[in-house]
Structures are given as C-alpha cells and as structure tokens.
Design a protein around this motif. Structure first.
Motif, PDB file in Angstrom:
ATOM      1  N   ILE A 112     -10.234  27.805  -8.881  1.00 24.73           N
ATOM      2  CA  ILE A 112      -9.393  28.934  -8.473  1.00 24.73           C
ATOM      3  C   ILE A 112     -10.194  29.985  -7.713  1.00 24.73           C
ATOM      4  O   ILE A 112      -9.729  30.518  -6.695  1.00 24.73           O
ATOM      5  CB  ILE A 112      -8.691  29.547  -9.696  1.00 24.73           C
ATOM      6  CG1 ILE A 112      -7.598  28.599 -10.195  1.00 24.73           C
ATOM      7  CG2 ILE A 112      -8.085  30.907  -9.361  1.00 24.73           C
ATOM      8  CD1 ILE A 112      -6.933  29.040 -11.480  1.00 24.73           C
ATOM      9  N   THR A 149      -8.786  24.584 -12.807  1.00 24.35           N
ATOM     10  CA  THR A 149      -8.840  26.043 -12.891  1.00 24.35           C
ATOM     11  C   THR A 149     -10.194  26.580 -12.453  1.00 24.35           C
ATOM     12  O   THR A 149     -10.283  27.717 -11.975  1.00 24.35           O
ATOM     13  CB  THR A 149      -8.514  26.543 -14.312  1.00 24.35           C
ATOM     14  OG1 THR A 149      -9.416  25.945 -15.258  1.00 24.35           O
ATOM     15  CG2 THR A 149      -7.083  26.196 -14.691  1.00 24.35           C
ATOM     16  N   THR A 199      -2.552  21.447 -16.867  1.00 28.95           N
ATOM     17  CA  THR A 199      -2.417  22.835 -16.421  1.00 28.95           C
ATOM     18  C   THR A 199      -1.552  22.841 -15.169  1.00 28.95           C
ATOM     19  O   THR A 199      -1.716  21.990 -14.288  1.00 28.95           O
ATOM     20  CB  THR A 199      -3.791  23.460 -16.090  1.00 28.95           C
ATOM     21  OG1 THR A 199      -4.620  23.442 -17.249  1.00 28.95           O
ATOM     22  CG2 THR A 199      -3.638  24.893 -15.627  1.00 28.95           C
ATOM     23  N   ILE A 247      -1.441  23.792 -12.166  1.00 37.23           N
ATOM     24  CA  ILE A 247      -2.331  24.354 -11.145  1.00 37.23           C
ATOM     25  C   ILE A 247      -1.570  24.726  -9.880  1.00 37.23           C
ATOM     26  O   ILE A 247      -1.948  25.672  -9.184  1.00 37.23           O
ATOM     27  CB  ILE A 247      -3.496  23.386 -10.839  1.00 37.23           C
ATOM     28  CG1 ILE A 247      -4.600  24.089 -10.042  1.00 37.23           C
ATOM     29  CG2 ILE A 247      -3.005  22.142 -10.122  1.00 37.23           C
ATOM     30  CD1 ILE A 247      -5.248  25.245 -10.763  1.00 37.23           C
ATOM     31  N   ILE A 280      -0.185  28.129 -10.655  1.00 40.47           N
ATOM     32  CA  ILE A 280      -1.238  29.134 -10.715  1.00 40.47           C
ATOM     33  C   ILE A 280      -1.686  29.546  -9.315  1.00 40.47           C
ATOM     34  O   ILE A 280      -1.980  30.718  -9.061  1.00 40.47           O
ATOM     35  CB  ILE A 280      -2.437  28.596 -11.522  1.00 40.47           C
ATOM     36  CG1 ILE A 280      -2.067  28.458 -13.001  1.00 40.47           C
ATOM     37  CG2 ILE A 280      -3.659  29.493 -11.369  1.00 40.47           C
ATOM     38  CD1 ILE A 280      -3.109  27.719 -13.825  1.00 40.47           C
ATOM     39  N   THR A 281      -1.747  28.594  -8.392  1.00 38.68           N
ATOM     40  CA  THR A 281      -2.347  28.862  -7.081  1.00 38.68           C
ATOM     41  C   THR A 281      -1.347  29.244  -6.002  1.00 38.68           C
ATOM     42  O   THR A 281      -1.733  29.411  -4.845  1.00 38.68           O
ATOM     43  CB  THR A 281      -3.160  27.644  -6.602  1.00 38.68           C
ATOM     44  OG1 THR A 281      -2.300  26.486  -6.560  1.00 38.68           O
ATOM     45  CG2 THR A 281      -4.339  27.368  -7.516  1.00 38.68           C
TER      46      THR A 281
END
Length: 581
Positions: free
Chosen positions: A90, A87, A123, A125, A128-129
């Motif tokens: 990011i 994270t 997480t 990821i 998220i991305t």
C-alpha cells in the motif's frame, strides 16, 4: 483427447506471464506466498524473459518498481501475495499515486469460493486501494486476464501516469483455457489527454497574449516536463522568450542548473530569490506541476499579482488549488511547441527590455540573499557538516555523466535538492508527494537494475535507512555493483527535530535515534562499509566508493543539529521565510 493435447492451452498463471511479456516487462520485484504461488510456479518457465527480483519486504519491492519506472519511464511491476503481502504494497502504491509513477501491482487473492468469508490471508485489497490507484481489478474469471492486463498497463502509462492494481484469485491462476489475445479493451469512461491530443488554438492564443504582454513572467516547471519528455521544448521556449524558469523538487533537471535562465527551487525550502520572484511575477506559466502545498505555502497568497497559465495532462489539477486564468489539458510537449511557434510569429510584441530588467532584478535578489549562506560553518559544530558531504559529491559529479541520485525524505532530501547541481532529467529520483521514509534504498536498487551503466547514489538519513535497510540483502543477492549509499547520520529524524527546535521549544519528544554501526551492517552483507566524521575525509571516501567495483555504504556522521534553510513555516506565504538560525 485430453486438454493438455491442445498446444494453445494455458493456465491462468501462464497467461499472466505471457501478458507481461507482451507489455514489454522484463523485470519484476516481489515476494511469493500462498495465493500467488501458481504465478511463481509458471514464472519458472519464463525465466529467460522475466527476471524476478526477490525483495526482503513488499514495501521494498514496490519502491524498487517505482525506481525502475522513474529511471526508464516504463511501467514498474511489483508482486505480493494476499493479505499482508498485498497490504505491505500500500505505501509504494500511494507513493506512486502521489508522484504520477507508472506502476502495476499484482497480488494473489484467496480462491473465489472463499471470497468474503474472512479466509486465511484474505484482505479486500481492491477496496483498500480505491483512493490510491487510477484503477484496480479483481479477477476471478481467467477469461478476463488478457483484457485486464492490457487495460492495466494502458491505464498506468497513459494520461497522468500512476498505479494500477490487479488482484487475481488463486483458482483463476490455476484454471486452464485457450487465451484470446485479440480481445479489445473496454474502458468507456477513460479518455486521457496524450501527446496526440488536440490543443485548443484559442487557449494557446490567450496564453501567448498573456506571455507577450507580461513584464515579469515566470515559468514553473515540474515533473510533467520530465514525464512528457519535454525538457528540450522547455529550454527552447525559455531561451526564445527570455523568461526565467523555476523548477520544483520533482522538476529538478528539467533545466540545467547553470543555465542563466534557471533560478532554482521554490517553496518551503526554496531559495529566497525564487519565492520572492513568484510573489512579484505578473504571469506564471505552470508546466506540469500540480501546485503542491510545499510549493505554494498558503495557497490564497501564492503569486498574488499573476495571471496563471496551467498546462497539465490531468484536468483535475487545473484550478484545484490556485486560480487559473488559462487552463490547457494536454501533455506538455505539444503545448510548449505551439506556444513557442506562436510567440516566434509574433515576436515583435515581446517586451525584451523589460524582460532583461526583470531578470536583472531577480539576480540582484539572489546576490543579496546569498542562498547558501545558511550553510556557512559556525563555531562549536561537528567536524563534518551536511553541506561538506554535498560539496564533496558535487565535486565528484561535476565532470561525469554516469550517475543518478535517489534521495529519501527529510533534511538530507532538501539539502540534496538545494546543493547538488542538477543538469539532466531523470538524474534526481525522490519521494515527493507522499514523502515516504525508506523510499531511497529500494528505489535505487530498481533504478540500478534498469540502468546498470550508471552509478546510483543513495542519499538517505539514518532514520529512513533503517526502515528498508533489509534490501541490502537483496542488492547483495542480485550481485549489483552500482549502488553507493551516503547515510547522512545525525542521530535524529532530522526534519522532525528541526521543527521541534524551531517551533516547539526544543522539546525533542520521540526523536533521539540510535542505530547500528552502518559500516559493519554493510560488511555483514558483503558490501563495503566506511565511516566518515571529518570534512577533510569526505572527498576521499566518495572517490573510493566510486572506484570500488561493488556497492558501498558510507556512514557520514554529521552535525546533529544542523538545519535546512531557507524555510517557510507552515501556514505562511512563501514570501515569509526563515533564512538563518
């Protein structure tokens, strides 16, 4: 016979290392952790081919990879472990997404048996991305590694460059197998434009017709010209046609600053004569810039009299923000070559007389508004004004070629863009789209490793410097000598304070900023530190920093309430500019 008897057998982590080498990677920036440990274990075997730079924060690692990419045009590589390591990447991933920087981020992930269990440092990821990557991969099957790495680098560097993330479970890194290096890529929906893409002759013909008939044409050149290695073609077209060139923040250096057809930077902090020329032009040739709101101001009022020709490698940008009359999806270089060739063949139609009158009218606007007048010294100001620093830097740069400048975000970024003389591509590196404070120091570190023969001048505010100053330790550990830091220290996040002064009745809420003695902070890392608080001392400090065989931090303690002008207030047309305090 044991599995180890097969000399072709590799762990997934070894395959990752060999895949990187096959993609031409020689430098990586990262921080180890639990779920990426197998990769670091394997990396030791490949240390003669893969240099790993141990950063102090994953954000710094990502920005360093960006700086490496921006200096070289190659794909930058950064590494983090699962959870917070991932994270922390990011912000640089988002920064690379906004500025079209080729980046591959590699993250470790918990073992596949624990996916979805909220395991320690798990997480999502990849989830998220999704909005800030061109593509991302979650690899739990080690047989996919060779294909995924090949695809990731292909995606990162082709079309409009950008970031790709590869998230790899720990068990996939530990697995043993014989890699298949002949595996084909499988990207059925990915068809990026490239230098070899065919350019529609009808679009070229229409663009040429508009340019030939124009009385007040302009070229707006952006980052795509530099990314596409098309600066020579841009200059050739401008000289052939007599069309003046405006360069965006990310396009600085695409045309030499002292070329008679170079006008300067447009937009929120662009020059008055540049913005007025855009508002008066009748044909605007946009080459490789995405009509960012910092350029256009209120988009509905931008270039109201112009027919717009937009060349961009990303089809999604054409017509997205500004109406386009002729859209050409391509790399810049072949289109500029084709337009120049067609206009040369039909040069009798070019309006030479009116072009000269147009350029003369812009020059008259420039002379009238005297773009640097806002930085004249006033009474009751500090002995060191920000423009004194940039004047001294310009004097030092003028007769040298061995430099690049990496700027952070804020007032100093705009002063550098306005006041330094940009003559060559890839000498100006900054965070444009995302506007990431803390970008400059680690990005300069990455650029310094990529280009050890040149000096990287960091121009940074005291706020942004404190966000990633921990990377001074990385610079010291790596033994770098070619990073020189100019901290424009005004005791505020300066651009925020300027808005508070101009639009919020000087209510300086949350902006007065303290900090350490930056010279002593540098000394604590074994880096030379200096403090300058007088205009008379600025040239000598820059000369001393350049002569010093090592990295330097100069704390320039400037006037606290100096402002950046010209300025277009938010929501206004770019012709509505504030030009003085």
């Amino acid at each position: 016979m044991s599995r180890d008897a097969n000399p072709s057998m590799r762990t997934g982590a070894q395959i990752m290392c060999e895949a990187l080498i096959r993609e031409g990677v020689s430098v990586m920036f990262g921080i180890p952790g639990g779920c990426i440990m197998p990769f670091y274990h394997a990396m030791y075997e490949y240390r003669s081919s893969l240099r790993h730079v141990l950063c102090r924060h994953e954000q710094g690692a990502g920005h360093a990879a960006e700086g490496y990419a921006r200096a070289t045009g190659q794909v930058g590589v950064c590494i983090g472990t699962s959870g917070p390591g991932a994270t922390n990447l990011i912000t640089p991933i988002a920064d690379a997404w906004m500025d079209g920087t080729p980046l591959v981020a590699i993250t470790g992930q918990v073992p596949s048996s624990l996916l979805g269990t909220d395991a320690f440092q798990e997480t999502d990821i990849t989830g998220i991305t999704v909005p800030i990557t061109k593509h991302n991969f979650l690899v739990s099957d080690p047989r996919e590694l060779t294909r995924v790495f090949r695809e990731a680098f292909h995606i990162a560097r082709t079309g409009r460059p950008g970031p790709v993330l590869i998230d790899i479970t720990k068990d996939a890194q530990l697995a043993r197998l014989v890699p298949d290096w002949d595996v084909a890529m499988d990207l059925p929906g990915y068809h990026p434009a490239s230098r070899k893409s065919a350019v529609l002759p009808t679009a070229i013909a229409e663009a040429v017709r508009l340019l030939q008939e124009a009385e007040r044409p302009l070229i707006l050149a952006g980052n795509g010209v530099i990314q596409g290695a098309a600066t020579n073609e841009l200059r050739a077209l401008a000289e052939q046609t007599g069309i003046p060139v405006v360069t965006t923040l990310q396009g600085l250096g695409a045309m030499p600053h002292d070329h008679p057809l170079t006008l300067g930077m447009p937009g929120m902090h662009g020059w008055v004569h540049v913005n007025k020329a855009i508002q008066l032009c009748d044909v605007l040739l946009n080459v490789g810039t995405r009509f960012d709101d910092r350029v256009t101001g209120k988009a509905s009022t931008f270039a109201p009299h112009a027919k717009v020709i937009h060349i961009d490698i990303d089809a999604a940008e054409i017509g997205k923000l500004v109406h386009t009359d002729v859209g050409i999806v391509s790399d810049c270089k072949p289109v500029l070559e084709a337009i120049a060739s067609a206009m040369l063949a039909g040069s009798t139609a070019t309006r030479t007389t009116t072009r000269t009158a147009w350029c003369d009218s812009i020059a008259a606007m420039r002379d009238k508004h005297q773009p640097r007048q806002a930085y004249a010294r006033r009474e009751r100001t500090a002995p060191l004004m920000p423009h004194d620093v940039f004047d001294a830097m310009n004097a030092a740069f003028r007769h040298r070629q061995d430099w690049r400048v990496v700027t952070d975000v804020g007032q100093h970024q705009m002063w550098a863009a306005q006041l330094l003389d940009w003559s060559r591509p890839r000498t100006h590196i900054t965070s444009g789209g995302a506007g990431t404070m803390g970008f400059s120091l680690p990005a300069a570190m990455g650029a310094a490793i990529a280009d050890p023969e040149r000096t990287m001048w960091v121009v940074v505010g005291d706020g942004g410097f404190q966000m990633t100053a921990c990377e001074l330790a990385t610079i010291a550990q790596e033994g770098l000598t070619n990073v020189k830091v100019a901290v424009i220290n005004n005791g505020y996040p300066g651009m925020v304070r300027q808005w508070q002064q101009l639009f919020e009745g000087r209510r300086y809420s949350g902006t007065p900023l303290t900090g350490p003695d930056f010279a002593k902070l540098a000394d604590a890392h074994g880096i030379r530190g200096m403090t300058v608080d007088s205009a008379d001392d600025a040239p000598a400090a820059i000369a001393a920093a350049w002569a010093h065989d090592g990295c330097v931090v100069i704390d320039f303690r400037v006037e606290r309430e100096a402002n950046v002008f010209p300025m277009v207030p938010a929501g206004r047309a770019i012709g509505e500019m504030l030009v003085a305090e």
